[in-house]
Each structure stands twice: as C-alpha cells, then as structure tokens.
Write a protein that holds these residues in place. Structure first.
Motif, PDB file in Angstrom:
ATOM      1  N   LEU A  62      57.388  29.880  47.065  1.00 27.37           N
ATOM      2  CA  LEU A  62      58.663  28.542  46.410  1.00 27.37           C
ATOM      3  C   LEU A  62      57.815  27.310  46.136  1.00 27.37           C
ATOM      4  N   TYR A  63      57.864  27.223  44.824  1.00 27.00           N
ATOM      5  CA  TYR A  63      57.043  25.331  44.391  1.00 27.00           C
ATOM      6  C   TYR A  63      57.915  24.898  44.183  1.00 27.00           C
ATOM      7  N   GLN A  64      58.391  24.134  44.267  1.00 23.62           N
ATOM      8  CA  GLN A  64      58.666  22.293  43.540  1.00 23.62           C
ATOM      9  C   GLN A  64      60.527  23.167  43.334  1.00 23.62           C
ATOM     10  N   GLY A  65      61.077  23.880  43.896  1.00 15.52           N
ATOM     11  CA  GLY A  65      62.581  24.646  43.882  1.00 15.52           C
ATOM     12  C   GLY A  65      62.627  26.298  43.078  1.00 15.52           C
ATOM     13  N   ARG A  66      61.046  26.485  42.802  1.00 18.93           N
ATOM     14  CA  ARG A  66      61.252  27.564  41.835  1.00 18.93           C
ATOM     15  C   ARG A  66      59.878  28.726  42.577  1.00 18.93           C
ATOM     16  N   ASN A  67      60.314  30.089  41.842  1.00 26.44           N
ATOM     17  CA  ASN A  67      59.213  30.996  42.268  1.00 26.44           C
ATOM     18  C   ASN A  67      57.557  31.246  41.712  1.00 26.44           C
ATOM     19  N   ARG A  68      56.666  30.964  42.428  1.00 22.38           N
ATOM     20  CA  ARG A  68      54.997  31.226  42.179  1.00 22.38           C
ATOM     21  C   ARG A  68      55.097  32.469  42.461  1.00 22.38           C
ATOM     22  N   LYS A  69      54.606  33.371  41.642  1.00 27.99           N
ATOM     23  CA  LYS A  69      54.273  35.026  41.783  1.00 27.99           C
ATOM     24  C   LYS A  69      52.261  34.289  42.196  1.00 27.99           C
ATOM     25  N   TYR A  70      51.866  34.666  43.277  1.00 28.21           N
ATOM     26  CA  TYR A  70      50.347  34.912  43.679  1.00 28.21           C
ATOM     27  C   TYR A  70      49.487  36.088  43.971  1.00 28.21           C
ATOM     28  N   TYR A  71      48.799  35.932  42.739  1.00 28.68           N
ATOM     29  CA  TYR A  71      48.435  37.186  43.215  1.00 28.68           C
ATOM     30  C   TYR A  71      46.826  37.138  43.885  1.00 28.68           C
ATOM     31  N   GLN A  72      46.911  38.279  44.620  1.00 33.94           N
ATOM     32  CA  GLN A  72      45.740  38.481  45.671  1.00 33.94           C
ATOM     33  C   GLN A  72      45.128  40.047  45.635  1.00 33.94           C
ATOM     34  N   ILE A  73      43.332  39.685  45.942  1.00 35.47           N
ATOM     35  CA  ILE A  73      42.943  40.416  44.977  1.00 35.47           C
ATOM     36  C   ILE A  73      42.884  41.732  46.589  1.00 35.47           C
ATOM     37  N   THR A  74      42.380  42.964  46.856  1.00 33.86           N
ATOM     38  CA  THR A  74      42.622  44.084  47.396  1.00 33.86           C
ATOM     39  C   THR A  74      40.903  44.631  47.974  1.00 33.86           C
ATOM     40  N   THR A  75      41.537  45.191  48.952  1.00 34.73           N
ATOM     41  CA  THR A  75      39.534  45.927  49.469  1.00 34.73           C
ATOM     42  C   THR A  75      39.370  46.996  48.455  1.00 34.73           C
ATOM     43  N   LYS A  76      40.279  46.968  47.438  1.00 33.40           N
ATOM     44  CA  LYS A  76      40.063  47.851  46.260  1.00 33.40           C
ATOM     45  C   LYS A  76      39.517  47.107  45.602  1.00 33.40           C
ATOM     46  N   GLY A  77      40.236  46.220  44.954  1.00 37.30           N
ATOM     47  CA  GLY A  77      39.730  45.071  43.691  1.00 37.30           C
ATOM     48  C   GLY A  77      38.731  44.952  44.463  1.00 37.30           C
ATOM     49  N   LYS A  78      38.158  44.364  45.463  1.00 37.97           N
ATOM     50  CA  LYS A  78      36.387  43.896  45.596  1.00 37.97           C
ATOM     51  C   LYS A  78      35.530  45.082  45.665  1.00 37.97           C
ATOM     52  N   LYS A  79      36.110  46.187  45.503  1.00 38.99           N
ATOM     53  CA  LYS A  79      35.328  47.029  45.929  1.00 38.99           C
ATOM     54  C   LYS A  79      34.964  47.887  44.374  1.00 38.99           C
ATOM     55  N   HIS A  80      35.890  47.532  43.120  1.00 37.65           N
ATOM     56  CA  HIS A  80      36.168  47.506  41.907  1.00 37.65           C
ATOM     57  C   HIS A  80      35.005  46.327  41.591  1.00 37.65           C
ATOM     58  N   ILE A  81      34.627  45.120  41.949  1.00 40.95           N
ATOM     59  CA  ILE A  81      34.262  44.716  41.172  1.00 40.95           C
ATOM     60  C   ILE A  81      32.385  45.195  41.765  1.00 40.95           C
ATOM     61  N   GLN A  82      32.144  45.555  43.258  1.00 40.14           N
ATOM     62  CA  GLN A  82      30.759  45.891  43.807  1.00 40.14           C
ATOM     63  C   GLN A  82      30.459  47.193  43.122  1.00 40.14           C
ATOM     64  N   ASP A  83      31.293  48.063  42.169  1.00 38.64           N
ATOM     65  CA  ASP A  83      31.055  48.911  41.318  1.00 38.64           C
ATOM     66  C   ASP A  83      30.294  48.270  40.604  1.00 38.64           C
ATOM     67  N   PHE A  84      30.822  47.458  39.985  1.00 36.48           N
ATOM     68  CA  PHE A  84      31.077  47.077  38.699  1.00 36.48           C
ATOM     69  C   PHE A  84      29.501  45.900  39.060  1.00 36.48           C
ATOM     70  N   MET A  85      29.262  45.029  39.429  1.00 33.05           N
ATOM     71  CA  MET A  85      28.068  44.638  39.440  1.00 33.05           C
ATOM     72  C   MET A  85      26.490  45.817  40.185  1.00 33.05           C
ATOM     73  N   ASP A  86      26.961  47.011  40.660  1.00 34.79           N
ATOM     74  CA  ASP A  86      26.114  47.908  40.818  1.00 34.79           C
ATOM     75  C   ASP A  86      25.799  48.517  39.727  1.00 34.79           C
ATOM     76  N   GLU A  87      26.493  48.574  38.769  1.00 37.66           N
ATOM     77  CA  GLU A  87      26.409  49.246  37.125  1.00 37.66           C
ATOM     78  C   GLU A  87      25.618  48.626  36.673  1.00 37.66           C
ATOM     79  N   TRP A  88      26.229  47.158  36.613  1.00 37.31           N
ATOM     80  CA  TRP A  88      25.387  46.354  35.351  1.00 37.31           C
ATOM     81  C   TRP A  88      23.881  46.135  36.328  1.00 37.31           C
ATOM     82  N   GLU A  89      23.300  46.261  37.720  1.00 35.12           N
ATOM     83  CA  GLU A  89      22.132  45.810  37.570  1.00 35.12           C
ATOM     84  C   GLU A  89      20.829  46.381  36.537  1.00 35.12           C
TER      85      GLU A  89
END
Lengths: 100, 190
Positions: A62-89
C-alpha cells in the motif's frame, strides 16, 4: 538467433535492475531509461513473461492509499543472469580479438 | 484517466479473459498514477499511449502464453491467432496455411460426427430388423452382440478422430506461436 539475443538482452536488463532491489513498474521504466529506451507497453509483456517463467515474483504494497505492485527477482531469475553472463564471456573474448 | 482505462478495458474484453484484462488495467492504472504523482499532466500521459498498439501487443502476448488445456481456451486462441495472421500482411501466407488446416480439421470432425450419427441410426435399424426376423434366442443375442460391438468400434473411431483433431490444433498452435513470438520479440526492440 539475432531475435533470441534481443529477447535475452531485454529480459536481462529488467532482471539486472531488480538485482539491486525490488522495484515497481514505473521505477523499472525510469531506471532502464538510463541504459535503453523501453516503453511501458514493452515492459509489460517482459514482466509477464519473466513472472510466468518463475524468474520474478510479485507482491503488493500500500502506497499513499493505493496498491503498488512490486517485482522481486527469484533464484531462477538470478541463475538466468549468471547463465547469460557466462555465455557473454565468450562474446567478450571475440570482441577482444577483433579490437586488438 | 478513468474514461481512458474504461475504453481500454472495453477493447481488451473483446479479446481477453476477465483476469487477463484486470491485470493489464491494473498495470496501466498504476503507471498513470505514478506519472501523475511525478508531475506529468493527464493529457501528456494519455497522449504517450497508443491504445491500439497496447491492445494488439497484450492480446498477442496473452494468447501466446495461454494454457491450451481446455477446449474453450483452444477454440478462443485458435480464433484470435487466425485473426492476427490474416490481419498482418507478413503473416498472411501462414494465415492461409492455417485456414487450410482448420478446414481439414473441421472435415475430420464432421466425418467423425457423421460416423457416430450413422452408427446410431444403423444400430436402431439393425435392432428393429432383428426383432422382426424369426430368430432363436441364441441367434438373436449373438447377432445383437456383434451389432453393439461394431457400433462401439465406430464410436471409438469417432472419439479418436476428435482427439487427433485436438492434438493437431495444439501442435499447430504451438508451432505458429513459436513463429509469431520471434516477430513479437523483434518488435519489442523497436
């Protein structure tokens, strides 16, 4: 291949922003604007896709009387970044060869 | 803002399910509220949105990610993908192939239904004939058994035809979805 790379890059941009902290739609667009031009209508399908892939989770606050939707990275999301970084090396190595 | 959101909702409702529409409306409502708070005027914000493009992009995105497990989803997604294919010049050839496939699939379905109906009528006439024939009890039950067995086989064939059509639709939808997704990704970069 080219389109797959583009898709990967856009997703990684969003995931990278969320690695720093949980964030909401407007802030993600604003933060991304420093690096890449991405409209809200472009961001929505990406967020939805990442959520469906379980790379993001969401929660409302709740933010100033209204809903604000937050996005949070998951373990799978972090792994996605790591895999991407490895490929781009390898890509960086190719770049180094060409620039020498 | 409310009028704009209402208009977007009306357009989306024609193509998407209620939960999909609510999610999209909620996203844009939050975006507009955030931008208003940062000092942008409502006219400026709404002018930055292309409602037709939003509808087209989210419709495509939602349809492509839908679970095709139920007949309802399969049927609605088939229709929406067909509309998308025939309304996009680059995808028109694929649309024509898709239409040809739908016609073939419906022919198979109609064949299945025809087999079932003729089977039912055939069985009824067969039973009436049996009653009229002067047969012993053993002959009567034996021939009736053969008739019911044949009818069951016909029904089984019809059911398999329907199943084959469903599987064909799912496979084709997945194949077309992959093809369209490539286009969507490239448009996201524009």
């Amino acid at each position: 291949m080219k389109q797959q790379v583009k898709k990967g890059v856009l997703e990684i941009f969003v995931l990278a922003i969320l690695m720093k902290e949980d964030s909401y739609g407007y802030k993600i667009v604003s933060d991304l604007s420093q690096y890449i031009e991405m409209s809200e209508s472009t961001l929505y399908p990406i967020l939805r896709r990442l959520e469906k892939q379980d790379e993001l989770s969401t929660y409302n606050e709740l933010y100033q009387g209204r809903n604000r939707k937050y996005y949070q990275i998951t373990t799978k999301g972090k792994k996605h970044i790591q895999d991407f970084m490895d490929e781009w090396e390898d890509v960086r190595k190719i770049y180094d060869i060409l620039m020498k | 803002m409310n009028a704009w959101l209402k208009e977007l909702e009306t357009l989306l409702k024609k193509k998407l399910y209620q939960d999909e529409v609510e999610e999209i409306i909620s996203f844009y409502q939050e975006m507009i509220e955030e931008r208003l708070e940062k000092g942008e005027s409502i006219d400026q914000i709404l002018a930055s949105y292309d409602m037709k493009k939003i509808v087209k992009d989210v419709t495509l995105d939602s349809v492509l990610k839908r679970d095709l497990g139920s007949y309802k989803n399969l049927s609605k997604s088939t229709k929406q993908i067909l509309l998308l294919l025939i309304s996009t010049p680059l995808l028109l050839p694929l649309g024509i192939v898709y239409i040809a496939f739908i016609i073939t699939a419906f022919s198979l379905l109609i064949a299945g239904i025809a087999v079932s109906i003729s089977g039912i009528f055939g069985l009824i006439i067969y039973i009436i004939d049996l009653f009229q024939a002067d047969l012993s009890f053993i002959d009567f039950t034996g021939i009736l058994g053969i008739g019911i067995f044949s009818f069951s086989l016909l029904l089984l064939v019809s059911l398999y035809l329907a199943k084959i059509v469903e599987v064909m639709f799912k496979v084709l939808l997945k194949w077309i979805t992959k093809f369209i997704k490539k286009g969507v990704t490239s448009r996201e970069m524009d």
